[in-house]
Write a protein that holds these residues in place. Structure first.
Motif, mmCIF file in Angstrom:
data_model
loop_
_atom_site.group_PDB
_atom_site.id
_atom_site.type_symbol
_atom_site.label_atom_id
_atom_site.label_comp_id
_atom_site.label_asym_id
_atom_site.label_seq_id
_atom_site.Cartn_x
_atom_site.Cartn_y
_atom_site.Cartn_z
ATOM 1 N N ILE A 173 2.321 4.868 1.171
ATOM 2 C CA ILE A 173 1.999 5.523 2.015
ATOM 3 C C ILE A 173 2.960 6.963 1.542
ATOM 4 O O ILE A 173 1.991 8.059 2.627
ATOM 5 C CB ILE A 173 2.296 5.172 2.773
ATOM 6 N N THR A 174 3.124 7.150 0.334
ATOM 7 C CA THR A 174 3.360 8.478 0.207
ATOM 8 C C THR A 174 3.389 9.036 -1.396
ATOM 9 O O THR A 174 3.277 7.953 -2.284
ATOM 10 C CB THR A 174 5.349 9.001 0.949
ATOM 11 N N ASN B 257 -0.204 8.722 9.633
ATOM 12 C CA ASN B 257 -1.033 9.385 9.016
ATOM 13 C C ASN B 257 -1.911 8.528 8.294
ATOM 14 O O ASN B 257 -3.317 8.253 7.676
ATOM 15 C CB ASN B 257 -1.387 10.491 7.519
ATOM 16 N N HIS B 258 -1.211 7.286 8.270
ATOM 17 C CA HIS B 258 -2.017 6.062 7.567
ATOM 18 C C HIS B 258 -3.280 5.060 8.352
ATOM 19 O O HIS B 258 -2.393 4.849 10.117
ATOM 20 C CB HIS B 258 -0.796 4.784 7.297
ATOM 21 N N GLU C 245 1.108 -0.869 -0.017
ATOM 22 C CA GLU C 245 0.787 -0.069 -0.270
ATOM 23 C C GLU C 245 1.043 1.261 0.095
ATOM 24 O O GLU C 245 1.281 0.823 1.442
ATOM 25 C CB GLU C 245 -0.757 0.194 1.069
ATOM 26 N N THR D 121 -0.984 2.395 10.971
ATOM 27 C CA THR D 121 -0.173 2.619 11.846
ATOM 28 C C THR D 121 -1.181 3.113 12.422
ATOM 29 O O THR D 121 -0.367 3.904 13.541
ATOM 30 C CB THR D 121 0.888 2.337 10.925
ATOM 31 N N SER E 252 0.557 4.666 15.948
ATOM 32 C CA SER E 252 2.176 6.017 16.487
ATOM 33 C C SER E 252 2.951 5.756 17.366
ATOM 34 O O SER E 252 3.895 6.465 17.424
ATOM 35 C CB SER E 252 1.546 6.609 14.848
ATOM 36 N N ALA F 243 4.178 9.857 7.394
ATOM 37 C CA ALA F 243 3.357 9.036 6.262
ATOM 38 C C ALA F 243 2.595 8.227 6.892
ATOM 39 O O ALA F 243 1.341 7.806 7.148
ATOM 40 C CB ALA F 243 4.463 8.731 5.155
ATOM 41 N N ILE F 244 3.684 7.380 8.259
ATOM 42 C CA ILE F 244 3.008 5.758 8.679
ATOM 43 C C ILE F 244 1.897 7.019 10.302
ATOM 44 O O ILE F 244 0.818 6.076 10.542
ATOM 45 C CB ILE F 244 4.750 5.533 9.772
#
Length: 429
Positions: free
Chosen positions: A235-236, A267-268, A233, A271, A275, A264-265
């Protein structure tokens, strides 16, 4: 194309032996490539009998022990599997290599990448305009080809398939002399608890714990290469590499890559909730180079992100050299829930191909998590054996090495280690 190719997956190794016993003796004079995977349910005597039966099929052969082929059905991962291919002896040359490789890399290698420190003499300095084939040859200067390949025509060789231990750099450098050939190497499965050897490689009647074995092909029909990475997937957004050093990416779009990755992590969806506790070890992160495909982009090369340091900004990749400055890259995540179904995907693709005959050699990267799945030893639908004709399918938790040829030039070798990732060759009849 191969004279014969198939992958057999069965609950009983004896059924595999029975199946291959029906192969005609006409194949015995031709070189054979094979892999064997055995689960913790396979008795040592059954494995020994299977290996002996496979070796008896041809007077010249190379092979290795491999991992279970990923499947959505856990029971299939407890089965034994054999993949084998016979090639015309006039177009195939087997080889055995003892060329040493590099010692295992230290994670991150932060200390080794400062400007004022001496460059590793075994690592060619990374530049966008660098000829990687020539640079790799110079990095291992003095390491000649395996003896069986010394008189082989460089121009006629179009494909090289090999099985190796985890120190493959010397061989990949040596094989770079075949600049127009696609080279695919499967790093053998770790077998200390199966055979007592770190790796188990076969060359004719001999068994080896290190080095490599393989086959060089000069096929009348040139194969096509392919690579797929299911489950990833993004993420950026795509970004340009603006600064690198060794295996470190120091800047993306002139910004801090570790900071970009961390945001990015956070906001995914997978995760975001975790975070604050840090990145789970179950989450696998990758950086991919992208290439133009029509009006869009597709994944070209994929590198595992080993570590990152927001204060320094750099990201360390599992490679000798990061993507060149100016490369278009994007970061991806493999969710913990991802469950590769390589066997199912291959079956579905064969159905799509229908009457169009193709032959495929596919190397698959799996994971220890996949190998440790404890499924029932009984098949849910009573199917004990699966035979995939014109398919050579082999997997390893240690990944595979890729160097594809385009318009007569090979790309710099890179390691495909994403679970479920597939790279291969396809011949069309």
């Amino acid at each position: 194309m191969a004279l014969y190719m198939s992958t057999i997956v069965s609950r009983k190794p004896a059924d595999i032996v029975s199946h291959i016993s029906k192969l005609g003796s006409a194949l015995s004079s031709h070189p054979m490539l094979y892999t064997i995977s055995a689960s913790h349910l396979t008795e040592s005597s059954d494995l020994s009998n299977l290996v002996s039966s496979v070796k008896a099929l041809s007077s010249t052969s190379v092979g290795c022990l491999s991992a279970a082929i990923p499947s959505a059905r856990p029971s299939w991962q407890q089965y034994s599997a054999l993949s084998l291919a016979f090639f015309d002896s006039t177009h195939a040359t087997l080889f055995r290599s003892t060329i040493p490789g590099r010692k295992a890399a230290k994670v991150g290698r932060w200390h080794a990448m400062h400007k004022n420190e001496q460059q590793d003499p075994e690592t060619p300095q990374h530049r966008e305009d660098l000829n990687w084939e020539a640079a790799l040859s110079k990095a291992y200067e003095g390491k000649s080809l395996p003896p069986a390949l010394e008189d082989l025509s460089v121009d006629r060789t179009d494909s090289i398939l090999y099985f190796s231990d985890n120190a493959h750099e010397g061989l990949t450098s040596s094989l770079s002399k075949f600049s127009s050939a696609t080279k695919l190497g499967l790093i053998g499965s770790s077998t200390p608890f199966v055979t007592g050897r770190p790796y188990t490689l076969f060359h004719n009647d001999s068994i080896h714990s290190n080095g490599a074995v393989g086959i060089c092909l000069s096929s009348p029909i040139l194969p096509q290469t392919y690579a797929t990475f299911p489950g990833l997937e993004p993420i950026t957004r795509p970004m340009i590499v603006t600064s690198t050093e060794g295996n470190l990416v120091n800047a993306l779009d002139n910004a801090n890559p570790s900071g970009l990755l961390l945001r990015a992590i956070q906001n995914h969806p997978i995760t975001a909730s975790r975070s604050e506790q840090g990145i789970s070890s179950e989450v696998r992160l990758y950086m991919a180079t992208l290439k133009q495909n029509g009006g869009g982009h597709e994944l070209d090369q994929l590198f595992y992100i080993m570590s990152g340091d927001p204060s320094r900004g750099s990201i360390a990749l599992d490679t000798d050299a990061a993507p060149a400055e100016g490369s278009l890259v994007q970061m991806f995540l493999l969710p913990p829930s991802a469950s590769p179904d390589v066997l199912g995907e291959v079956q579905r693709q064969r159905e799509v191909d229908g009457s169009r005959r193709t032959q495929n050699v596919t190397f698959v990267s799996t994971s220890l998590d996949d190998a440790d799945i404890l499924g029932s030893s009984d098949s849910a639908d009573g199917e004990d054996t699966m035979v995939l004709e014109d398919v050579f399918l082999a997997a390893s938790e240690n990944g595979c090495i890729v160097s594809r040829s385009t318009e007569g030039n090979s790309e710099r070798p890179w390691k495909c280690g994403v679970p479920g990732g597939m790279v291969g060759l396809q011949w069309a009849a």
